[in-house]
Design a protein around this motif. Sequence first.
Motif, PDB file in Angstrom:
ATOM      1  N   ARG A 396       0.835  -1.209   0.000  1.00 52.25           N
ATOM      2  CA  ARG A 396       0.000   0.000   0.000  1.00 52.25           C
ATOM      3  C   ARG A 396       0.869   1.259   0.000  1.00 52.25           C
ATOM      4  O   ARG A 396       0.499   2.276  -0.553  1.00 52.25           O
ATOM      5  N   TYR A 397       2.036   1.167   0.628  1.00 53.34           N
ATOM      6  CA  TYR A 397       2.886   2.347   0.778  1.00 53.34           C
ATOM      7  C   TYR A 397       4.244   2.100   0.122  1.00 53.34           C
ATOM      8  O   TYR A 397       4.652   0.960  -0.132  1.00 53.34           O
ATOM      9  N   MET A 398       4.929   3.209  -0.105  1.00 54.97           N
ATOM     10  CA  MET A 398       6.342   3.071  -0.462  1.00 54.97           C
ATOM     11  C   MET A 398       7.122   4.124   0.316  1.00 54.97           C
ATOM     12  O   MET A 398       6.593   5.180   0.677  1.00 54.97           O
ATOM     13  N   MET A 399       8.366   3.802   0.571  1.00 57.48           N
ATOM     14  CA  MET A 399       9.224   4.697   1.347  1.00 57.48           C
ATOM     15  C   MET A 399      10.364   5.163   0.452  1.00 57.48           C
ATOM     16  O   MET A 399      10.904   4.376  -0.323  1.00 57.48           O
ATOM     17  N   THR A 400      10.690   6.435   0.546  1.00 56.08           N
ATOM     18  CA  THR A 400      11.833   6.954  -0.190  1.00 56.08           C
ATOM     19  C   THR A 400      12.810   7.596   0.781  1.00 56.08           C
ATOM     20  O   THR A 400      12.417   8.121   1.821  1.00 56.08           O
ATOM     21  N   ARG A 401      14.060   7.544   0.428  1.00 57.96           N
ATOM     22  CA  ARG A 401      15.114   8.155   1.244  1.00 57.96           C
ATOM     23  C   ARG A 401      15.808   9.206   0.404  1.00 57.96           C
ATOM     24  O   ARG A 401      16.319   8.911  -0.673  1.00 57.96           O
ATOM     25  N   ASP A 402      15.775  10.436   0.895  1.00 54.36           N
ATOM     26  CA  ASP A 402      16.621  11.448   0.278  1.00 54.36           C
ATOM     27  C   ASP A 402      17.690  11.813   1.292  1.00 54.36           C
ATOM     28  O   ASP A 402      17.815  11.132   2.307  1.00 54.36           O
ATOM     29  N   VAL A 406      13.278  10.678   5.418  1.00 55.93           N
ATOM     30  CA  VAL A 406      12.605   9.480   4.929  1.00 55.93           C
ATOM     31  C   VAL A 406      11.146   9.860   4.733  1.00 55.93           C
ATOM     32  O   VAL A 406      10.546  10.478   5.607  1.00 55.93           O
ATOM     33  N   LYS A 407      10.592   9.505   3.579  1.00 59.87           N
ATOM     34  CA  LYS A 407       9.198   9.855   3.314  1.00 59.87           C
ATOM     35  C   LYS A 407       8.405   8.593   3.014  1.00 59.87           C
ATOM     36  O   LYS A 407       8.871   7.710   2.301  1.00 59.87           O
ATOM     37  N   ILE A 408       7.211   8.548   3.571  1.00 55.11           N
ATOM     38  CA  ILE A 408       6.294   7.450   3.300  1.00 55.11           C
ATOM     39  C   ILE A 408       5.210   7.985   2.379  1.00 55.11           C
ATOM     40  O   ILE A 408       4.586   9.006   2.683  1.00 55.11           O
ATOM     41  N   TRP A 409       4.999   7.297   1.288  1.00 56.79           N
ATOM     42  CA  TRP A 409       3.995   7.717   0.314  1.00 56.79           C
ATOM     43  C   TRP A 409       2.872   6.679   0.289  1.00 56.79           C
ATOM     44  O   TRP A 409       3.124   5.472   0.310  1.00 56.79           O
ATOM     45  N   ASP A 410       1.652   7.193   0.204  1.00 55.44           N
ATOM     46  CA  ASP A 410       0.512   6.333  -0.070  1.00 55.44           C
ATOM     47  C   ASP A 410       0.390   6.274  -1.587  1.00 55.44           C
ATOM     48  O   ASP A 410       0.371   7.308  -2.252  1.00 55.44           O
ATOM     49  N   LEU A 411       0.334   5.083  -2.136  1.00 55.10           N
ATOM     50  CA  LEU A 411       0.311   4.959  -3.593  1.00 55.10           C
ATOM     51  C   LEU A 411      -0.897   5.635  -4.218  1.00 55.10           C
ATOM     52  O   LEU A 411      -0.920   5.887  -5.416  1.00 55.10           O
ATOM     53  N   ASN A 412      -1.884   5.924  -3.378  1.00 49.55           N
ATOM     54  CA  ASN A 412      -3.075   6.579  -3.927  1.00 49.55           C
ATOM     55  C   ASN A 412      -2.973   8.095  -3.913  1.00 49.55           C
ATOM     56  O   ASN A 412      -3.867   8.765  -4.418  1.00 49.55           O
ATOM     57  N   MET A 413      -1.887   8.624  -3.357  1.00 45.70           N
ATOM     58  CA  MET A 413      -1.763  10.082  -3.313  1.00 45.70           C
ATOM     59  C   MET A 413      -0.405  10.514  -3.848  1.00 45.70           C
ATOM     60  O   MET A 413       0.632  10.164  -3.293  1.00 45.70           O
ATOM     61  N   GLU A 414      -0.458  11.274  -4.902  1.00 43.10           N
ATOM     62  CA  GLU A 414       0.778  11.602  -5.607  1.00 43.10           C
ATOM     63  C   GLU A 414       1.380  12.935  -5.226  1.00 43.10           C
ATOM     64  O   GLU A 414       2.549  13.175  -5.483  1.00 43.10           O
ATOM     65  N   ASN A 415       0.580  13.824  -4.644  1.00 38.61           N
ATOM     66  CA  ASN A 415       1.105  15.185  -4.534  1.00 38.61           C
ATOM     67  C   ASN A 415       1.957  15.416  -3.303  1.00 38.61           C
ATOM     68  O   ASN A 415       2.676  16.408  -3.219  1.00 38.61           O
ATOM     69  N   ARG A 416       1.895  14.523  -2.331  1.00 38.18           N
ATOM     70  CA  ARG A 416       2.799  14.674  -1.193  1.00 38.18           C
ATOM     71  C   ARG A 416       2.851  13.374  -0.411  1.00 38.18           C
ATOM     72  O   ARG A 416       1.934  12.557  -0.479  1.00 38.18           O
ATOM     73  N   PRO A 417       3.897  13.195   0.365  1.00 34.26           N
ATOM     74  CA  PRO A 417       3.977  11.982   1.176  1.00 34.26           C
ATOM     75  C   PRO A 417       3.010  12.062   2.350  1.00 34.26           C
ATOM     76  O   PRO A 417       2.622  13.155   2.773  1.00 34.26           O
TER      77      PRO A 417
END
Lengths: 545, 239
Positions: A396-402, A406-417
């Motif tokens: 359901r989620y994906m995590m990104t590391r910059d 660390v940001k957790i994104w909901d795959l259903n929402m694109e405009n912000r984590p």
Amino acid sequence: MDSRLLRQQKDCRSLPDQGEKEPGASRSSVKVTSTLLFISSSSSRSSQHGHRRPLTLFGCEAANLGIKPILPALKGEGGEFRKRRPRGTQQGHHLQRNMAGAGGGNDIQWCFSQVKGAVDDDVAEADIISTVEFNHSGELLATGDKGGRVVIFQQEQENKIQSHSRGEYNVYSTFQSHEPEFDYLKSLEIEEKINKIRWLPQKNAAQFLLSTNDKTIKLWKISERDKRPEGYNLKEEDGRYRDPTTVTTLRVPVFRPMDLMVEASPRRIFANAHTYHINSISINSDYETYLSADDLRINLWHLEITDRSFNIVDIKPANMEELTEVITAAEFHPNSCNTFVYSSSKGTIRLCDMRASALCDRHSKLFEEPEDPSNRSFFSEIISSISDVKFSHSGRYMMTRDYLSVKIWDLNMENRPVETYQVHEYLRSKLCSLYENDCIFDKFECCWNGSDSVVMTGSYNNFFRMFDRNTKRDITLEASRENNKPRTVLKPRKVCASGKRKKDEISVDSLDFNKKILHTAWHPKENIIAVATTNNLYIFQDKVN
Amino acid sequence: MLSKGLKRKREEEEEEEKKETLAVDAWWLDPSHSAVAQAPPAVASSSLFDLSVLKLHHSLRQSEPDLRHLVLVVNTLRRIQASMAPTAALPPVPTPPTAPNVADNLLASSDAALSASMASLLEDLSHIEGLSQAPQPLVDEGPLGRPAGGASPSLGALDLLGPATGCLLDDGLEGLFEDIDTSMYDSELWAPVSEGHKSSPEDGPGKEVGPDLDEAELDYLMDVLVGTQALERPPGPGR
């Protein structure tokens, strides 16, 4: 092209001439004993307790020497899934574990368990750990290093009597996965550093993993051998042939138990599909295909087919002078076999659906957070560059590391984590210095725990951070040999950003930026984590009462 | 020369940073910040610019540059340059009289060199790509051996003060061919018919169709030369 393919493949499979390597590197030695080839695992990452290390056999190398192994193939032997040690008890025990929690209170307390690697501070370049990965059951833990070696640790069966600690990880297999290569056409050396290891789910008695360097991906089979046939009629036990005239009676060879031997053999070599450096590999949920991503392209492979791959993403501009963005990571969705994501150096993540078109240059979703105007600087783009992307186990989620978060994104929402965790915000004011010494380009990885409730990532000074998504608490721990008594609870660390430094706090200026934790891994089912410093591998567990 | 100047500037810059406890990054963007009086932004920006150019050159010099590092440094360089150059968006800033000359000189020299380096590197990357094509389609490849001058639009932003870009690009190209013995290709085989009387024995077929083949032969010659150049580039140190 074909001849070059052949040549490179031959290079990959050539015998490692261990004896001629640079003296500093700690390599395994090769001993040829009659018709069998043994690689003794004398690597520096030995178990602390001097556990008897199994030997590793290079089945492929023996074949190349034109030597037929004495041992017949075990293929026809029932093909049953032989579990060496029953693990039923361990399963029931762990269902009681509390997976959540990273802070204090009734949360997890992390304890030191083991450390692997050389003790001295003088780090051999070849020993630098470049990737860490648990397999799907968590029983095996693989590491890759800059010298092209893969070391696999196996968790010991839990001692039923001493149930206060989980099984230890000890060396199971060591093998040379990649060798340095020379690309004759470009006059360039190809590094043997292992960039990524990914395990395949276990389907039979053998284990399979994919390992990759900058250019070539290899599928390795790791299998056990614990029986050998004895009682040949024409050969002595040491392999010497008997004079047929001395044979007076015949006997049937029987299988007798032998010391466990773990063999690693390359089953597939996927080469010559990447012009740029491979940064990611990801196995699809169909367990038949996988993707490999380099700076500008992503290719889709079938695990059985090595001479062909399909290009599914290509962001190379027609004019290279217009290049402004590269691919930094890619991963398949854990459940949808048609979905994958890839991240970029500009901080965007694109989700692609392979059903839409053969070439997934047009994304289905674009995940991007608008830049915070108050934090704008010359380095905004560099610190927004995503160094790792990982789907949650649920999908359901994906995590990104910059660089800083660390940001957790909901795959259903694109405009912000949906969640953002600051890893080391105190570095924001030091970006110029970090740009100067190139630390700002460090690529940190991140990982989920088994229940997707806690995420972990590394930092500098051998610190690593955990964020509990439910309690919103976080903790900073240190991987250091100072706390290396087993079952010692790790003390939370704190960095003092500015102002008065409290006791036990560390000021930002005294952080060691050469001690970086880039690679971490979390056991898929238990609270066991593997944390890699430059050349050591630390294993921590939660405190068992 | 560049490094000496850079050292001095960086030391000044570090002293500034020690004095300032504020986040240093913020005021670079805002030239009208009150901190201008203490430390001229042009100096700090230009030292960061120099640092970036240094990084870029270092990256380009490697046998196989890290593309991500390269792209990030170049993009950062563009940002810095955009902020240093007076544009319509930025309010006019009265910069100290001495700074612009230094900055301009640095901009001019490193700018053109940057363009040339970027152009030659990226062309080289295309050439390498063209040589080692495996499953990838060749359609998207830029034409081999076409280092024609003129910066692309994307590099145009870097080209603010660079009328010398074209010349340096050509110079860079000349430098590429220095170590190649082109005597074989300089033979009269390719010469126009009028000069045929000086030709070598192999000249026969070429001489007859000389003028018609010139262009095609030149194209082929360029391809081979650039290919040879790519092959002959000495292997750099391992990373």
